[in-house]
Motif scaffolding. Structure first.
Motif, PDB file in Angstrom:
ATOM      1  N   ILE A   1      20.716  33.878  27.778  1.00  0.00           N
ATOM      2  CA  ILE A   1      22.137  33.593  28.017  1.00  0.00           C
ATOM      3  C   ILE A   1      22.388  32.088  27.862  1.00  0.00           C
ATOM      4  CG2 ILE A   1      24.047  33.734  29.677  1.00  0.00           C
ATOM      5  CD1 ILE A   1      22.654  36.223  30.850  1.00  0.00           C
TER       6      ILE A   1
ATOM      7  N   THR B   1      24.780  28.793  27.485  1.00  0.00           N
ATOM      8  CA  THR B   1      26.100  28.345  27.934  1.00  0.00           C
ATOM      9  C   THR B   1      26.367  26.913  27.480  1.00  0.00           C
ATOM     10  OG1 THR B   1      25.414  27.265  29.992  1.00  0.00           O
ATOM     11  CG2 THR B   1      25.687  29.656  30.068  1.00  0.00           C
TER      12      THR B   1
ATOM     13  N   ARG C   1      30.491  28.052  30.636  1.00  0.00           N
ATOM     14  CA  ARG C   1      30.955  29.194  29.852  1.00  0.00           C
ATOM     15  C   ARG C   1      29.818  29.715  28.994  1.00  0.00           C
ATOM     16  NH1 ARG C   1      35.991  30.761  29.098  1.00  0.00           N
ATOM     17  NH2 ARG C   1      37.411  29.769  30.555  1.00  0.00           N
ATOM     18  N   ILE C   2      29.736  31.026  28.881  1.00  0.00           N
ATOM     19  CA  ILE C   2      28.707  31.611  28.029  1.00  0.00           C
ATOM     20  C   ILE C   2      29.111  31.393  26.570  1.00  0.00           C
ATOM     21  CG2 ILE C   2      27.568  33.758  27.327  1.00  0.00           C
ATOM     22  CD1 ILE C   2      28.011  34.784  30.180  1.00  0.00           C
TER      23      ILE C   2
ATOM     24  N   LYS D   1      26.697  32.063  23.754  1.00  0.00           N
ATOM     25  CA  LYS D   1      26.154  33.218  23.043  1.00  0.00           C
ATOM     26  C   LYS D   1      24.962  33.779  23.790  1.00  0.00           C
ATOM     27  CE  LYS D   1      22.848  31.887  19.516  1.00  0.00           C
ATOM     28  NZ  LYS D   1      22.191  30.606  19.665  1.00  0.00           N
TER      29      LYS D   1
ATOM     30  N   SER E   1      28.298  37.821  33.857  1.00  0.00           N
ATOM     31  CA  SER E   1      26.992  38.018  33.226  1.00  0.00           C
ATOM     32  C   SER E   1      26.861  39.471  32.763  1.00  0.00           C
ATOM     33  CB  SER E   1      25.844  37.735  34.201  1.00  0.00           C
ATOM     34  OG  SER E   1      25.981  36.483  34.794  1.00  0.00           O
TER      35      SER E   1
ATOM     36  N   ALA F   1      29.181  40.231  29.795  1.00  0.00           N
ATOM     37  CA  ALA F   1      28.717  39.545  28.586  1.00  0.00           C
ATOM     38  C   ALA F   1      27.479  40.243  28.017  1.00  0.00           C
ATOM     39  CB  ALA F   1      28.411  38.081  28.893  1.00  0.00           C
TER      40      ALA F   1
ATOM     41  N   SER G   1      35.747  38.097  34.095  1.00  0.00           N
ATOM     42  CA  SER G   1      34.940  39.199  33.583  1.00  0.00           C
ATOM     43  C   SER G   1      35.832  40.301  33.006  1.00  0.00           C
ATOM     44  CB  SER G   1      34.011  39.749  34.667  1.00  0.00           C
ATOM     45  OG  SER G   1      34.753  40.417  35.660  1.00  0.00           O
TER      46      SER G   1
ATOM     47  N   LEU H   1      37.003  39.096  29.623  1.00  0.00           N
ATOM     48  CA  LEU H   1      35.935  39.236  28.633  1.00  0.00           C
ATOM     49  C   LEU H   1      35.727  40.707  28.245  1.00  0.00           C
ATOM     50  CD1 LEU H   1      33.872  37.538  27.034  1.00  0.00           C
ATOM     51  CD2 LEU H   1      32.185  38.105  28.794  1.00  0.00           C
TER      52      LEU H   1
END
Ligand code: ASP
Ligand code: MG
Length: 399
Positions: A101, A103, A111-112, A114, A155, A158, A214, A217
């Motif tokens: 993960i 960020t 922020r995430i 990829k 998390s 994502a 979340s 997303l």
């Protein structure tokens, strides 16, 4: 079939509960699905860690803070992995970094960017249950980051998105999303389904079941979400795209107690004034919600807006620096009541029922704002819960 299951702080709050989570994960695994589990820290742990750091400093170093805060989730990840192994199930526990993960480097609210799924996919392919520590990732320097409070939901979503999971189940201590807060209205009912947009409105209007980011997303990645209780096997609430829903007019009533009103009187009525006021607030990162401006009279006008209660002091300071704001009043004894439903898009008259209902109770509406799927009204704080109950009745949400 791949299922992501996320367990919140109360669901992993004791060793017995972690064991119960292990059994629940095993049920899913035995049904034939691949499982990725995301866990929060044991309830209270993150708050405790924040307190520890504040013992030394109000503004602790970001890298150190994230190293500290991320440890709570690592404990539960390791314990759940050990529990699953002890029950004879092949399982691997991964920190956010180990799970790929990635960020940005904005510590404590990263922020995430990829997710590198190579490792995750290999572990799943080998038949292992994968447990991932929620709320954390790694930046491109290799430093641990955290995603902001409540970030384990993010998390999970994502990961579900990156792995194209069939389902993302968020386990908490409540059965799902309700038509309103059951502590205020006993007749509140659990919703079977709700759209992403309604969920976002409910959450931002004060019904905290899932972290807002979340849900945003999940909408963006089209992740099918279910929120349900880890303490029973009741079906939860499905959160999905609107076209999967029957046309429900109104799905819920939300009460937001964290609002304060600022009223500016005798503001000069000329171009640029609103820009000046709201730019100043934006520079302080103050979240302005509702705004009303009256029709001007004698070259001046009144302007009112709402801000979160905990940002009121900062709003006051900001207003004091502005010449446009000479006479300012503040009121934090107000609440925001919202009626939410996708059916409003296509039905007129939905708002009128809300206004009539409050009028019948003698509740004065101080401000109104509407969107395609929401009507929000500011009322005196002492009428907030009454307003919720009469609106719940008026829209027949107990039926
Ligand atoms: N443990 C973190 C928090 O309390 C993240 C989470 O639980 O979602 O904010
Ligand atoms: Mg949480």
């Amino acid at each position: 079939m791949l299922i992501v299951q996320k367990f919140g702080g109360t669901s992993v709050g004791t060793l017995e509960r972690i064991e119960a989570v292990a059994n629940r994960v095993i049920e899913t695994k035995n049904s034939g699905a691949d499982v990725v589990v995301v866990v929060s820290a044991m309830s209270g742990v993150t708050n405790q860690l924040v307190e520890y750091s504040e013992y030394f400093s109000k503004h602790p170093d970001g890298v150190a803070t994230d190293m500290l805060l991320s440890s709570g989730e690592q404990v539960t990840t390791a314990l759940l992995t050990i529990a699953l192994n002890a029950k004879g199930y092949a399982c691997v526990g991964l920190t956010g970094a180990m799970a790929g993960i990635m960020t940005d480097d904005v510590h404590t609210k990263a922020r995430i960017e990829k997710i590198d799924t190579t490792r995750l996919k290999a572990e799943l392919k080998a038949g292992r249950i994968v447990v991932v520590a929620g709320f954390q990732g790694i930046d491109d320097k290799g430093d641990i980051t955290t995603l902001g409070r409540g970030g384990s939901d993010l998390s999970a979503v994502a990961l579900a998105g990156a792995l194209e999971a069939d389902l993302c189940e968020i386990f908490t201590d409540v059965d799902g999303v309700y038509t309103t807060d059951p502590r205020i209205e006993k007749k509140a009912k659990k919703l079977e389904k709700i759209s992403y947009d309604e969920m976002l409105e409910l959450a931002s209007a004060g019904a905290k079941v899932l972290q807002n980011r979340s849900v945003e997303l999940a909408k963006k990645l089209n992740v099918k979400l279910i929120t349900r209780s880890s303490f029973n096997h009741n079906e939860g609430t499905l959160i999905a795209k609107e076209d999967n829903m029957e046309a429900v007019l109104v799905s819920g009533i939300a009460l937001d107690k964290n609002q304060a009103r600022v009223t500016l009187r005798g503001v000069v009525d000329k171009p640029g004034i609103a820009a000046e006021i709201f730019t100043a607030l934006a520079h302080q990162n103050i979240n302005v919600d509702m705004i009303i401006q009256n029709v001007g009279h004698d070259g001046t006008t009144n302007l009112g807006f709402t801000v979160p209660q905990n940002e009121l002091d900062l709003a006051k300071e900001t207003m004091q620096k502005l010449s446009a704001a000479k006479h300012v009043e503040y009121d934090d004894a107000i609440v925001k009541v919202s009626v939410i439903g996708v059916g409003m898009k296509s039905h007129s008259g939905v708002a009128c029922l809300a206004f009539e209902t409050l009028a019948k109770e003698g509740i004065n509406i101080q401000m109104i704002s509407t969107s395609e799927i929401k009507i929000s009204m500011i009322v005196d704080q002492k009428y907030g819960e009454l307003a919720v109950r009469v609106l719940h009745d008026a829209y027949k949400l107990d039926k």
